[in-house]
Design a protein around this motif. Structure first.
Motif, mmCIF file in Angstrom:
data_model
loop_
_atom_site.group_PDB
_atom_site.id
_atom_site.type_symbol
_atom_site.label_atom_id
_atom_site.label_comp_id
_atom_site.label_asym_id
_atom_site.label_seq_id
_atom_site.Cartn_x
_atom_site.Cartn_y
_atom_site.Cartn_z
ATOM 1 N N SER A 56 51.695 28.739 -9.532
ATOM 2 C CA SER A 56 52.119 30.120 -9.242
ATOM 3 C C SER A 56 50.946 30.975 -8.784
ATOM 4 O O SER A 56 51.086 31.786 -7.866
ATOM 5 C CB SER A 56 52.889 30.747 -10.406
ATOM 6 N N ARG A 57 49.759 30.774 -9.399
ATOM 7 C CA ARG A 57 48.603 31.586 -8.971
ATOM 8 C C ARG A 57 48.266 31.315 -7.499
ATOM 9 O O ARG A 57 48.102 32.231 -6.697
ATOM 10 C CB ARG A 57 47.386 31.276 -9.859
ATOM 11 N N ASN A 58 48.190 30.055 -7.124
ATOM 12 C CA ASN A 58 47.768 29.731 -5.760
ATOM 13 C C ASN A 58 48.845 30.034 -4.728
ATOM 14 O O ASN A 58 48.529 30.385 -3.588
ATOM 15 C CB ASN A 58 47.298 28.278 -5.704
ATOM 16 N N ALA A 59 50.120 29.917 -5.147
ATOM 17 C CA ALA A 59 51.211 30.300 -4.235
ATOM 18 C C ALA A 59 51.161 31.807 -4.015
ATOM 19 O O ALA A 59 51.267 32.281 -2.872
ATOM 20 C CB ALA A 59 52.553 29.868 -4.822
ATOM 21 N N ALA A 60 50.958 32.562 -5.105
ATOM 22 C CA ALA A 60 50.914 34.032 -4.990
ATOM 23 C C ALA A 60 49.757 34.470 -4.098
ATOM 24 O O ALA A 60 49.863 35.455 -3.363
ATOM 25 C CB ALA A 60 50.787 34.657 -6.382
ATOM 26 N N GLU A 61 48.657 33.736 -4.138
ATOM 27 C CA GLU A 61 47.497 34.129 -3.336
ATOM 28 C C GLU A 61 47.538 33.533 -1.921
ATOM 29 O O GLU A 61 46.581 33.641 -1.157
ATOM 30 C CB GLU A 61 46.210 33.743 -4.083
ATOM 31 N N GLY A 62 48.647 32.833 -1.625
ATOM 32 C CA GLY A 62 48.885 32.387 -0.245
ATOM 33 C C GLY A 62 48.168 31.105 0.155
ATOM 34 O O GLY A 62 48.190 30.716 1.326
ATOM 35 N N ARG A 63 47.526 30.431 -0.815
ATOM 36 C CA ARG A 63 46.823 29.188 -0.446
ATOM 37 C C ARG A 63 47.704 27.953 -0.581
ATOM 38 O O ARG A 63 47.317 26.867 -0.173
ATOM 39 C CB ARG A 63 45.579 29.010 -1.338
ATOM 40 N N LEU A 64 48.875 28.128 -1.220
ATOM 41 C CA LEU A 64 49.743 26.979 -1.474
ATOM 42 C C LEU A 64 51.145 27.297 -0.977
ATOM 43 O O LEU A 64 51.793 28.225 -1.469
ATOM 44 C CB LEU A 64 49.767 26.711 -2.991
ATOM 45 N N THR A 65 51.600 26.528 0.032
ATOM 46 C CA THR A 65 52.944 26.771 0.564
ATOM 47 C C THR A 65 53.724 25.460 0.574
ATOM 48 O O THR A 65 53.142 24.378 0.444
ATOM 49 C CB THR A 65 52.889 27.367 1.985
ATOM 50 N N PHE A 66 55.031 25.574 0.764
ATOM 51 C CA PHE A 66 55.912 24.411 0.624
ATOM 52 C C PHE A 66 56.857 24.321 1.814
ATOM 53 O O PHE A 66 57.339 25.346 2.289
ATOM 54 C CB PHE A 66 56.726 24.534 -0.674
ATOM 55 N N SER A 67 57.110 23.088 2.254
ATOM 56 C CA SER A 67 57.969 22.924 3.426
ATOM 57 C C SER A 67 58.599 21.530 3.435
ATOM 58 O O SER A 67 58.060 20.588 2.848
ATOM 59 C CB SER A 67 57.128 23.108 4.696
ATOM 60 N N THR A 68 59.736 21.418 4.102
ATOM 61 C CA THR A 68 60.300 20.088 4.321
ATOM 62 C C THR A 68 59.867 19.564 5.702
ATOM 63 O O THR A 68 60.209 18.452 6.082
ATOM 64 C CB THR A 68 61.852 20.128 4.282
ATOM 65 N N ASP A 69 59.129 20.371 6.436
ATOM 66 C CA ASP A 69 58.803 20.065 7.832
ATOM 67 C C ASP A 69 57.367 19.521 7.948
ATOM 68 O O ASP A 69 56.394 20.274 7.847
ATOM 69 C CB ASP A 69 58.974 21.363 8.641
ATOM 70 N N LEU A 70 57.263 18.217 8.179
ATOM 71 C CA LEU A 70 55.937 17.594 8.238
ATOM 72 C C LEU A 70 55.107 18.125 9.409
ATOM 73 O O LEU A 70 53.883 18.303 9.303
ATOM 74 C CB LEU A 70 56.083 16.061 8.342
ATOM 75 N N LYS A 71 55.780 18.416 10.515
ATOM 76 C CA LYS A 71 55.073 18.928 11.697
ATOM 77 C C LYS A 71 54.372 20.247 11.359
ATOM 78 O O LYS A 71 53.190 20.456 11.679
ATOM 79 C CB LYS A 71 56.074 19.142 12.840
ATOM 80 N N LYS A 72 55.094 21.089 10.647
ATOM 81 C CA LYS A 72 54.545 22.381 10.236
ATOM 82 C C LYS A 72 53.390 22.152 9.247
ATOM 83 O O LYS A 72 52.328 22.781 9.342
ATOM 84 C CB LYS A 72 55.669 23.192 9.566
ATOM 85 N N GLY A 73 53.606 21.216 8.316
ATOM 86 C CA GLY A 73 52.579 20.938 7.313
ATOM 87 C C GLY A 73 51.298 20.412 7.932
ATOM 88 O O GLY A 73 50.188 20.731 7.489
ATOM 89 N N MET A 74 51.441 19.588 8.980
ATOM 90 C CA MET A 74 50.264 18.940 9.571
ATOM 91 C C MET A 74 49.563 19.794 10.620
ATOM 92 O O MET A 74 48.426 19.484 11.013
ATOM 93 C CB MET A 74 50.683 17.613 10.239
ATOM 94 N N LYS A 75 50.222 20.862 11.058
ATOM 95 C CA LYS A 75 49.755 21.633 12.227
ATOM 96 C C LYS A 75 48.249 21.948 12.176
ATOM 97 O O LYS A 75 47.503 21.591 13.091
ATOM 98 C CB LYS A 75 50.581 22.917 12.344
#
Ligand SMILES: NC(=O)c1ccc[n+]([C@@H]2O[C@H](COP(=O)([O-])OP(=O)(O)OC[C@H]3O[C@@H](n4cnc5c(N)ncnc54)[C@H](O)[C@@H]3O)[C@@H](O)[C@H]2O)c1
Length: 450
Positions: A56-75
């Motif tokens: 929760s700390r790292n998500a709140a600070e914007g360093r940790l995000t989540f996706s089902t899209d590998l293309k977006k994740g790898m960009k």
């Protein structure tokens, strides 16, 4: 640094949260939309001490995000970690289908240089297989893109995973070039501030190191379970023997606790996978085969003790056993290959009923055991004792170590404990008036039990 973590389970999510904690930008990718939905809304779908706070700390600070899209994740990522599951096939070999899928998907997406890192536990030769798969996809796309494949097996323990990742004993990196070794050294430097923890080696050696480590630990457990069983037959006490051998620094006290056999998502499958790899390469893995065999026997030993006790005391039919602990070990909700499942199956196949409790694995257990109508999973450690004929202790949760024995005695129909984790002292059990069966010790019989 920019990181993409593929597979957001025990290893992937912990690695992602810990990398983000060190200031990296991390995108977690998972094929399971339910997992990504939960994580995006701030809920962690697995139980691991300290993980929720970190996520929760790292998500709140914007360093940790989540996706089902590998293309977006790898960009933007330089590092792409593959942390997907590698379960057993029915013949014991390692199922690489998830690893293969990720490699294929990476090959379909890759447009610029990236380091592809196998963090999953995979048989020797898998990095070559991943490289070939990616290369094939690039060829089909008519592209020539530079990339490296690295082996970086993970050694965290469930139940202490965050701490293990933040303070690893060592970081193994298998690579065939100096440039990736240097980049990984930089990535892991924040986790190795007290001393140099990087061990750089060839890719195949790194892949083998993970199996050798897990099989060595499994060997210690099976060895000690075998010693415990011999102790029961010769009038020795394995707890005294453990103290006696553990004091030898060449042996040490770690991993020599006897119990209900090892379970979980790693040791059983990794032992089987190494046996398979050895056989495929015309080696005879006699010792590792014996480790597996001893463990399979150990997993039903407690149930056999319970059965043989009640067989001579009115039979098994209609008897109820209260069970403390369902997870494969304390501090996790993981039920994969837990000895509790083997014990439950063995008891209910003999006509006995089971009432079970686990501090955190209860809801997982309810879904795993839903087809067995001889078992109920309840939410109160003491309530399940009411009217039960005996207690079986299967997982070593701290809250089971010093329970209210007087209360237990009043609730059970007879004061009988089968302890698969040696949590209680035999002398104290005798004093409290319990019949007590442990692992590797002589049984204690309550005065009113024959
Ligand atoms: N659990 C441990 O304690 C531990 C410790 C060290 C190493 N390992 C190894 O790490 C690996 C992962 O183990 P785990 O326990 O974290 O597994 P897990 O089952 O908890 O998580 C795997 C995740 O990968 C996801 N996944 C599968 N295919 C995918 C794809 N194509 N793209 C994106 N996501 C995908 C699944 O949905 C799941 O969430 C295994 O090889 C295991 O042996 C595990």
């Amino acid at each position: 640094m920019n990181i993409c973590i593929v597979g957001t389970g025990y290893v992937g999510l912990v690695a992602a949260a810990c990398f983000a904690e060190m200031g990296n930008d991390v995108v977690c990718v998972d094929v399971n939309p339910h997992v990504i939905e939960q994580l995006s809304s701030g809920k962690v779908h697995i139980f691991e001490p300290g993980l929720e706070t970190l996520v929760s700390r790292n998500a709140a600070e914007g360093r940790l995000t989540f996706s089902t899209d590998l293309k977006k994740g790898m960009k933007d990522a330089l590092f792409v970690f593959s942390c997907v599951g590698t379960p057993s096939n029915s013949d014991g070999s390692c199922d690489l289908s998830y690893v293969d899928t990720v490699a294929r998907q990476i090959g379909e997406i890759l447009t610029d240089y990236k380091i592809i890192i196998n963090k999953s536990t995979v048989p020797v030769g898998t990095a070559d297989r991943v490289r070939t798969t990616i290369q094939k996809q690039l060829q089909e796309r008519g592209l020539s893109v530079e990339f490296d494949v690295v082996s970086n097996p993970e050694f965290l323990k469930e139940g202490g995973a965050v701490n293990d990742f933040l303070k690893p004993d060592r970081v193994i990196v298998g690579t065939d070039n100096v440039r990736t070794a240097k980049l990984l050294e930089t990535l892991y430097a924040p986790f190795a501030r007290s001393r140099d923890k990087m061990i750089i080696m060839g890719i195949r050696s790194a892949e083998m190191t993970k199996y050798a480590a897990n099989c060595m630990l499994a060997t210690k457990i099976s060895f000690m379970n075998e010693v415990a069983n011999i102790c029961e037959h010769v009038g020795a006490d394995v707890r005294e023997v453990r103290a006696g051998i553990g004091s030898d620094r060449r042996i040490g006290y770690h991993f020599i606790y006897p119990g209900v056999g090892y379970g979980g998502s790693c040791f059983p499958k990794d032992v089987r996978a190494l046996i398979n790899t050895a056989r495929e390469n015309n080696c005879q893995p006699s010792l590792v085969e014996a480790v597996d065999l001893v463990n399979n026997r150990q997993k039903v030993m407690l149930a056999e003790k319970i059965r043989s006790y009640f067989k001579n005391r009115g039979g098994l039919e209609g008897k109820t056993v209260a069970m403390w602990g369902l997870a494969f070990k304390a501090n996790t909700d993981d039920m994969r290959e837990s000895a509790a499942l083997d014990i439950i199956r063995s008891l209910t196949d003999s006509g006995m009923k089971v009432k079970a409790f686990d501090p955190v694995a209860g809801s997982n257990a309810k879904s795993v055991l839903k087809d067995n109508d001889m078992v109920v999973v309840e939410d109160d450690q003491y309530a399940i004792l009411e009217g039960s004929d005996a207690l079986a202790v299967v997982t070593d949760w701290n809250q089971f170590r010093n329970p209210d024995f007087n209360r237990m005695k009043k609730m059970l129909t007879g004061p009988i404990i089968f302890d698969g984790r040696n949590l209680f002292a035999r002398s104290f059990m005798k004093e409290m008036g319990f019949s007590y069966f442990s692992v590797g010790g002589q049984p204690v019989m309550a005065d009113n039990c024959s």
